[in-house]
Design a protein around this motif. Structure first.
Motif, PDB file in Angstrom:
ATOM      1  N   GLY A  32     -12.836   1.673 -72.177  1.00  0.00           N
ATOM      2  CA  GLY A  32     -11.668   0.847 -71.898  1.00  0.00           C
ATOM      3  C   GLY A  32     -11.250   0.897 -70.446  1.00  0.00           C
ATOM      4  O   GLY A  32     -11.403   1.929 -69.775  1.00  0.00           O
ATOM      5  N   TYR A  33     -10.749  -0.236 -69.960  1.00  0.00           N
ATOM      6  CA  TYR A  33     -10.202  -0.304 -68.602  1.00  0.00           C
ATOM      7  C   TYR A  33      -9.042  -1.285 -68.603  1.00  0.00           C
ATOM      8  O   TYR A  33      -9.122  -2.365 -69.196  1.00  0.00           O
ATOM      9  N   SER A  34      -7.969  -0.908 -67.956  1.00  0.00           N
ATOM     10  CA  SER A  34      -6.818  -1.800 -67.823  1.00  0.00           C
ATOM     11  C   SER A  34      -6.191  -1.606 -66.446  1.00  0.00           C
ATOM     12  O   SER A  34      -6.259  -0.526 -65.856  1.00  0.00           O
ATOM     13  N   GLN A  35      -5.600  -2.672 -65.941  1.00  0.00           N
ATOM     14  CA  GLN A  35      -4.928  -2.629 -64.643  1.00  0.00           C
ATOM     15  C   GLN A  35      -3.707  -3.535 -64.697  1.00  0.00           C
ATOM     16  O   GLN A  35      -3.769  -4.653 -65.209  1.00  0.00           O
ATOM     17  N   GLN A  36      -2.609  -3.044 -64.169  1.00  0.00           N
ATOM     18  CA  GLN A  36      -1.378  -3.822 -64.144  1.00  0.00           C
ATOM     19  C   GLN A  36      -0.694  -3.646 -62.796  1.00  0.00           C
ATOM     20  O   GLN A  36      -0.533  -2.521 -62.305  1.00  0.00           O
ATOM     21  N   GLU A  46      -3.597   1.889 -63.289  1.00  0.00           N
ATOM     22  CA  GLU A  46      -4.975   1.723 -63.728  1.00  0.00           C
ATOM     23  C   GLU A  46      -5.313   2.793 -64.758  1.00  0.00           C
ATOM     24  O   GLU A  46      -4.929   3.958 -64.596  1.00  0.00           O
ATOM     25  N   ASN A  47      -6.040   2.389 -65.789  1.00  0.00           N
ATOM     26  CA  ASN A  47      -6.477   3.325 -66.822  1.00  0.00           C
ATOM     27  C   ASN A  47      -7.945   3.070 -67.154  1.00  0.00           C
ATOM     28  O   ASN A  47      -8.370   1.915 -67.288  1.00  0.00           O
ATOM     29  N   SER A  73      -6.153   8.124 -65.397  1.00  0.00           N
ATOM     30  CA  SER A  73      -5.127   7.117 -65.134  1.00  0.00           C
ATOM     31  C   SER A  73      -4.597   7.345 -63.727  1.00  0.00           C
ATOM     32  O   SER A  73      -4.478   8.488 -63.267  1.00  0.00           O
ATOM     33  N   THR A 209      -7.371  -1.066 -84.324  1.00  0.00           N
ATOM     34  CA  THR A 209      -8.469  -1.042 -83.359  1.00  0.00           C
ATOM     35  C   THR A 209      -9.756  -1.415 -84.081  1.00  0.00           C
ATOM     36  O   THR A 209      -9.993  -1.006 -85.207  1.00  0.00           O
TER      37      THR A 209
END
Length: 218
Positions: A32-36, A46-47, A73, A209
């Motif tokens: 998983g990757y996320s950015q806000q 960022e995670n 993170s 999930t």
């Protein structure tokens, strides 16, 4: 009525002969990757995580396994100010990289030839550190001065989680599984400082999930 109740129990709990054989091995995992970004990019989060898992059926419909992975993170905040005629840009970064170990046991109940309900008990463990870094750039006229400070603190995290879910076999090698919510406990202990305990209980459609796994069929 008695016959109806028996028939309903059979349908619900699946008194089917279909079982996952002892000795079966499967591979799964998550990435998983996320950015806000907010405040015109001055606040960023960022995670990233990767956790491959392997399971081995020690008995029909009963598997034990292990997940090994990494997660991190990063929170970044940029502030700009004017102090004594100097332009000062300060960047604060808070990062928490961790090595993850997750042994688990999973029990399946047969609902049909291809559909199974399962319950999974896992003991997720994290061994990481909290890194704090500040970089300040001060500009006055044609002169620029940069100052950087950093600290880090190691921590360990140990938890116990229980997850219910459904597993559907597309064919003998590939399955789609869904977990719904999580029940758990976590103990977070910094190397220096007091430990904190967290409890999590959730069973709702907003926390579903979906994943796939590869089965080395017997």
């Amino acid at each position: 009525m008695k016959k109806l109740l028996i028939a309903s129990a059979v349908a619900l709990f699946g008194l089917s002969n279909a079982q996952i054989a002892k000795g079966t091995v499967y591979l799964s995992g998550s990435v998983g990757y996320s950015q806000q970004e907010t405040n015109n990019g001055n606040l960023k989060e960022e995670n990233f995580n990767v956790l491959p898992r392997a399971g081995f059926f020690v008995a029909p419909n009963l598997a034990v396994g292990l997940g090994l992975g990494y997660q991190t993170s990063t929170d970044t905040e940029i502030t700009t100010s004017n102090i004594g005629g100097a332009s000062v840009v300060s960047t604060d970064k808070f990062k928490t990289p961790a090595f993850v170990v997750e042994p688990f046991v999973r029990k399946y109940w047969t609902l049909g030839d291809k559909l199974y309900f399962f319950g999974q008990l896992a003991v997720p463990m994290q061994f990481g550190k909290a890194e704090v870094e500040n970089t300040t750039v001060a500009t006055f006229g044609g002169t620029t001065e940069t100052t950087t400070t950093s600290t880090e603190a190691k921590y360990t995290s140990v938890g116990v989680t229980v997850k219910p879910g459904l597993d559907y076999f597309l064919n003998k090698n590939w399955t789609i599984e869904a977990t719904i919510g999580e029940f758990g406990y976590n103990n977070f202990k910094p190397k220096e400082g007091d430990a904190t305990n967290n409890y999590n209980f959730g069973l709702n459609l907003s926390s579903v999930t979906i994943g796939v796994k590869y089965v080395f069929a017997k």
